[in-house]
Design a protein around this motif. Structure first.
Motif, PDB file in Angstrom:
ATOM      1  N   TYR A 149      86.363  34.634  16.687  1.00 37.21           N
ATOM      2  CA  TYR A 149      86.986  34.674  17.996  1.00 37.21           C
ATOM      3  C   TYR A 149      88.395  35.226  17.871  1.00 37.21           C
ATOM      4  O   TYR A 149      89.091  34.973  16.882  1.00 37.21           O
ATOM      5  N   TYR A 150      88.787  35.988  18.868  1.00 39.04           N
ATOM      6  CA  TYR A 150      90.143  36.506  18.919  1.00 39.04           C
ATOM      7  C   TYR A 150      90.714  36.210  20.303  1.00 39.04           C
ATOM      8  O   TYR A 150      90.180  36.675  21.311  1.00 39.04           O
ATOM      9  N   ASN A 151      91.756  35.425  20.320  1.00 41.69           N
ATOM     10  CA  ASN A 151      92.461  35.093  21.563  1.00 41.69           C
ATOM     11  C   ASN A 151      91.496  34.642  22.662  1.00 41.69           C
ATOM     12  O   ASN A 151      91.622  35.046  23.815  1.00 41.69           O
ATOM     13  N   GLY A 152      90.549  33.835  22.274  1.00 40.15           N
ATOM     14  CA  GLY A 152      89.640  33.225  23.234  1.00 40.15           C
ATOM     15  C   GLY A 152      88.336  33.971  23.462  1.00 40.15           C
ATOM     16  O   GLY A 152      87.435  33.440  24.132  1.00 40.15           O
ATOM     17  N   GLU A 153      88.222  35.161  22.907  1.00 41.61           N
ATOM     18  CA  GLU A 153      87.001  35.940  23.151  1.00 41.61           C
ATOM     19  C   GLU A 153      86.231  36.159  21.850  1.00 41.61           C
ATOM     20  O   GLU A 153      86.821  36.397  20.799  1.00 41.61           O
ATOM     21  N   GLU A 154      84.922  36.121  21.952  1.00 40.28           N
ATOM     22  CA  GLU A 154      84.071  36.386  20.792  1.00 40.28           C
ATOM     23  C   GLU A 154      84.229  37.839  20.373  1.00 40.28           C
ATOM     24  O   GLU A 154      84.162  38.756  21.200  1.00 40.28           O
ATOM     25  N   ARG A 155      84.420  38.061  19.086  1.00 41.34           N
ATOM     26  CA  ARG A 155      84.668  39.415  18.579  1.00 41.34           C
ATOM     27  C   ARG A 155      83.587  39.909  17.627  1.00 41.34           C
ATOM     28  O   ARG A 155      83.292  41.092  17.568  1.00 41.34           O
ATOM     29  N   ALA A 156      83.037  39.027  16.836  1.00 40.59           N
ATOM     30  CA  ALA A 156      82.012  39.440  15.881  1.00 40.59           C
ATOM     31  C   ALA A 156      81.083  38.271  15.597  1.00 40.59           C
ATOM     32  O   ALA A 156      81.490  37.110  15.636  1.00 40.59           O
ATOM     33  N   LYS A 157      79.820  38.635  15.362  1.00 41.76           N
ATOM     34  CA  LYS A 157      78.823  37.615  15.076  1.00 41.76           C
ATOM     35  C   LYS A 157      78.138  37.943  13.768  1.00 41.76           C
ATOM     36  O   LYS A 157      77.805  39.102  13.504  1.00 41.76           O
TER      37      LYS A 157
END
Lengths: 114, 113
Positions: free
Chosen positions: A49-57
């Motif tokens: 997560y980056y700054n509240g948002e999912e970025r990579a799975k």
């Protein structure tokens, strides 16, 4: 001490249950990463997560979910637990989402599913 | 996709002897390379990383590693180990354009008196 805190340190629960692991990143870090370390699978990336948002799975099961809150702490939720979910779960944080950033790891939460 | 192979699962060595922990990687794109150390019952700590420039990288605790692009290797070395170096060591890669950190299976370094 990396500055990343994880709670609880140990968690013992039964199959079918649901647990929540908590991570507080280093002060100022916006990215949070979750990893699972087990004897058979080694150290595997779960989610970022980056700054509240999912970025990579990564290899995260559908029974697992995570979120990052406005205060930047993160929680990893594991549900319908199976014996094979027993592992050490690490949280790491970095200042941004650049691939050059160093990831700082917390001490981990050891989950035992009985 | 990237993968990392640590060629030795366990390396026993006597105190004050030199040590080399071997790491090979595979990737179709350019990568950054990392070595992490995990002391018993602790999280991972970055020892060193290669991003660009000199292929010889110096890290903490007297460790160094050499990036060899032609052999796709990033071996970790220390000229003289201490008992306190006993730990598990992980080699990792990440694509330059970003993505996930891919770890090797780890090498357990055991330093004996």
């Amino acid at each position: 001490d990396s500055g990343v805190t994880q709670t609880p340190k140990h968690l013992i629960t039964a199959t079918g249950q649901r647990v929540t692991l908590r991570c507080s990143p280093r002060s100022g870090d916006l990215s949070v990463y979750w990893y699972q370390q087990s004897l058979d699978q080694g150290l595997q990336f779960l989610i970022q997560y980056y700054n509240g948002e999912e970025r990579a799975k990564g290899n995260i099961l559908e029974r697992f979910s995570a979120q990052q809150f406005p205060d930047l702490h993160s929680e990893l939720n594991l549900s319908s637990l199976e014996l094979g979910d027993s592992a050490l779960y690490f949280c790491a944080s970095s200042v941004s989402q650049r691939s050059t950033d160093t990831q700082y790891f917390g001490p981990g939460t050891r989950l035992t599913v009985l | 996709a990237q993968s990392v192979t640590q060629l030795d699962s366990q390396v026993p060595v006597f105190e004050e002897a030199p040590v080399e922990l071997r790491c090979n990687y595979s990737s179709s794109v350019s990568v950054y390379l990392f070595w992490y150390v995990q002391y018993p019952n602790q999280g991972l700590q970055l020892l060193l990383k290669y991003l660009s420039g000199s292929t010889l990288v110096k890290g903490i605790n007297g460790f160094e590693a050499e990036f060899n692009k032609s052999q796709t290797s990033f071996h970790l070395r220390k000229p003289s180990v201490h008992i306190s170096d006993t730990a598990e060591y992980f080699c990792a890669v990440m694509a330059v354009q970003g993505g996930k950190l891919i770890f090797g299976q780890g090498t357990e370094l055991s330093v004996k008196p």
